[in-house]
Scaffold this motif. Structure first.
Motif, PDB file in Angstrom:
ATOM      1  N   TRP A 117       0.809  -1.228   0.000  1.00 40.35           N
ATOM      2  CA  TRP A 117       0.000   0.000   0.000  1.00 40.35           C
ATOM      3  C   TRP A 117       0.840   1.276   0.000  1.00 40.35           C
ATOM      4  N   LEU A 118       2.065   1.194   0.488  1.00 38.93           N
ATOM      5  CA  LEU A 118       2.947   2.358   0.463  1.00 38.93           C
ATOM      6  C   LEU A 118       3.960   2.245  -0.668  1.00 38.93           C
ATOM      7  N   GLY A 119       4.492   1.058  -0.855  1.00 38.59           N
ATOM      8  CA  GLY A 119       5.526   0.858  -1.865  1.00 38.59           C
ATOM      9  C   GLY A 119       5.032   1.004  -3.288  1.00 38.59           C
ATOM     10  N   GLY A 120       3.802   0.549  -3.559  1.00 36.41           N
ATOM     11  CA  GLY A 120       3.268   0.631  -4.921  1.00 36.41           C
ATOM     12  C   GLY A 120       3.175   2.056  -5.431  1.00 36.41           C
ATOM     13  N   PRO A 121       2.474   2.941  -4.705  1.00 40.91           N
ATOM     14  CA  PRO A 121       2.427   4.340  -5.150  1.00 40.91           C
ATOM     15  C   PRO A 121       3.800   5.007  -5.208  1.00 40.91           C
ATOM     16  N   LEU A 134       9.098   5.740 -10.851  1.00 39.91           N
ATOM     17  CA  LEU A 134       9.187   5.412 -12.280  1.00 39.91           C
ATOM     18  C   LEU A 134       8.891   6.639 -13.133  1.00 39.91           C
ATOM     19  N   ALA A 135       7.975   7.466 -12.672  1.00 44.68           N
ATOM     20  CA  ALA A 135       7.689   8.713 -13.394  1.00 44.68           C
ATOM     21  C   ALA A 135       8.903   9.633 -13.387  1.00 44.68           C
ATOM     22  N   GLN A 136       9.593   9.712 -12.257  1.00 46.69           N
ATOM     23  CA  GLN A 136      10.783  10.572 -12.169  1.00 46.69           C
ATOM     24  C   GLN A 136      11.901  10.079 -13.075  1.00 46.69           C
ATOM     25  N   ILE A 137      12.066   8.763 -13.148  1.00 47.78           N
ATOM     26  CA  ILE A 137      13.134   8.199 -13.979  1.00 47.78           C
ATOM     27  C   ILE A 137      12.804   8.370 -15.458  1.00 47.78           C
ATOM     28  N   PRO A 152       3.683  -1.432 -17.655  1.00 40.82           N
ATOM     29  CA  PRO A 152       3.343  -1.809 -16.275  1.00 40.82           C
ATOM     30  C   PRO A 152       2.439  -0.792 -15.580  1.00 40.82           C
ATOM     31  N   LEU A 153       2.676   0.492 -15.814  1.00 34.72           N
ATOM     32  CA  LEU A 153       1.825   1.516 -15.200  1.00 34.72           C
ATOM     33  C   LEU A 153       0.415   1.449 -15.768  1.00 34.72           C
ATOM     34  N   ILE A 154       0.295   1.227 -17.063  1.00 35.47           N
ATOM     35  CA  ILE A 154      -1.039   1.085 -17.668  1.00 35.47           C
ATOM     36  C   ILE A 154      -1.786  -0.073 -17.030  1.00 35.47           C
ATOM     37  N   SER A 157      -0.596   5.556 -10.497  1.00 36.55           N
ATOM     38  CA  SER A 157      -0.161   5.144 -11.837  1.00 36.55           C
ATOM     39  C   SER A 157      -0.727   6.063 -12.910  1.00 36.55           C
ATOM     40  N   ILE A 158      -1.966   6.525 -12.736  1.00 37.81           N
ATOM     41  CA  ILE A 158      -2.543   7.494 -13.667  1.00 37.81           C
ATOM     42  C   ILE A 158      -1.708   8.767 -13.662  1.00 37.81           C
ATOM     43  N   THR A 159      -1.366   9.240 -12.476  1.00 42.31           N
ATOM     44  CA  THR A 159      -0.533  10.440 -12.363  1.00 42.31           C
ATOM     45  C   THR A 159       0.817  10.223 -13.040  1.00 42.31           C
ATOM     46  N   ALA A 160       1.415   9.065 -12.825  1.00 43.82           N
ATOM     47  CA  ALA A 160       2.726   8.770 -13.421  1.00 43.82           C
ATOM     48  C   ALA A 160       2.660   8.761 -14.938  1.00 43.82           C
ATOM     49  N   LEU A 161       1.585   8.249 -15.506  1.00 38.65           N
ATOM     50  CA  LEU A 161       1.477   8.190 -16.967  1.00 38.65           C
ATOM     51  C   LEU A 161       1.517   9.579 -17.592  1.00 38.65           C
TER      52      LEU A 161
END
Length: 289
Positions: free
Chosen positions: A118-122, A128-131, A139-141, A181-185
């Motif tokens: 619950w903490l590690g996933g977000p 991943l977004a930063q990288i 995977p994010l999709i 994940s939506i935010t990261a995309l």
């Protein structure tokens, strides 16, 4: 900062009082003391594998300081911390790896994204977004796709005495990860990401739609071609939602929307006019006159 303090702080890493050690670790990070990296890595590894009651604090402070210093040789030791059973350490490690922007962390972070922590996933999604490595897009999709409806029903019915991990596992993972994940995309100028965000704009609940809109706006010019195409879909609401997003993107969307207004179907023209009217842009205003 005064570099003369660094040798004293390095020596303090061997102090028998762990509160002194923790303070020294933090101070070395504040000094951005590159000469202390090897000692900080050793202290982090020792604390991580040891049984100190202050284990979480020591490892956390070491990761934070190594991140401030920014030496790439700290990346692999921090990746090791992702294997911890301590969710706070996992979250801090993921955040640190995102700040390093080192592609060696991509696959371990994708693995973390899949665990349903619950903490590690977000935290993994944000890192991943930063990288920004394109390997993260698919995977994010996947994390934005909800499990079958029957699993939500089963998960809701599960209890401590009658568990249903085959349902609660996927449901919890989705609940923990999908918004992050939506935010990261939104950080990826990638057609696959745009396609999924538009799909979520069409099919998601209000919260998901809000996040999809933010991410499409964040994509900027990369999202414009697919959004302009969306102006012509037959669903009455979606073309106008796409027009709103295009208006928020601004200048990169002006000429494509003008072309849609001039050459599209009657419904496409209406949606394009609506979007152009929302813009405070001279070219858009001129096109409407």
């Amino acid at each position: 900062t005064d570099s003369r303090a660094v040798p004293v702080l390095i020596a303090a890493l061997d102090d028998t009082a762990e509160e002194v050690v923790a303070a020294a670790i933090e101070s070395l990070g504040n000094h951005k003391a590159a000469s202390a990296v090897d000692q900080l890595i050793k202290k982090m590894n020792d604390a991580f594998t040891g049984e100190s009651k202050n284990r979480t604090k020591l490892v956390t402070e070491a990761m934070k300081s190594l991140t401030k210093i920014g030496e790439a040789r700290a990346v692999e030791p921090i990746i090791t911390v992702l294997k911890s059973h301590d969710r706070w350490l996992i979250g801090t490690a993921a955040s640190s790896l995102g700040r390093f922007k080192d592609t060696r962390a991509v696959e371990p972070l994708i693995d973390l994204l899949k665990t349903g922590n619950w903490l590690g996933g977000p935290a993994a999604a944000a890192a991943l977004a930063q990288i920004g490595d394109p390997r993260a897009v698919e995977p994010l999709i996947r994390e934005t796709v909800p499990p079958p409806a029957e699993l939500f029903v089963r998960a809701k019915a599960a209890t401590k005495t009658s568990p249903d991990p085959e349902a609660t596992g996927p449901v919890n993972r989705y609940n923990f990860n999908h918004l992050a994940s939506i935010t990261a995309l939104g950080t990826f100028a990638d057609e696959r990401a745009t396609k999924q965000l538009i799909h979520l704009l069409r099919t998601g609940d209000d919260e998901i739609k809000r996040e999809a809109v933010k991410s499409l706006i964040a994509q900027g010019a990369a999202a414009v071609p697919q959004l302009v195409t969306t102006l012509s879909v037959t669903d009455k609401a979606i073309p106008y939602q796409a027009a709103q997003v295009l208006s928020a993107i601004g200048q990169p969307a002006v000429d494509p929307m003008i072309r849609a207004m001039q050459t599209g179907s009657a419904s496409t023209k209406q949606a394009a006019i609506y979007g152009l009217a929302l813009m405070r842009n001279a070219a858009a205003v001129d096109a409407l006159i």
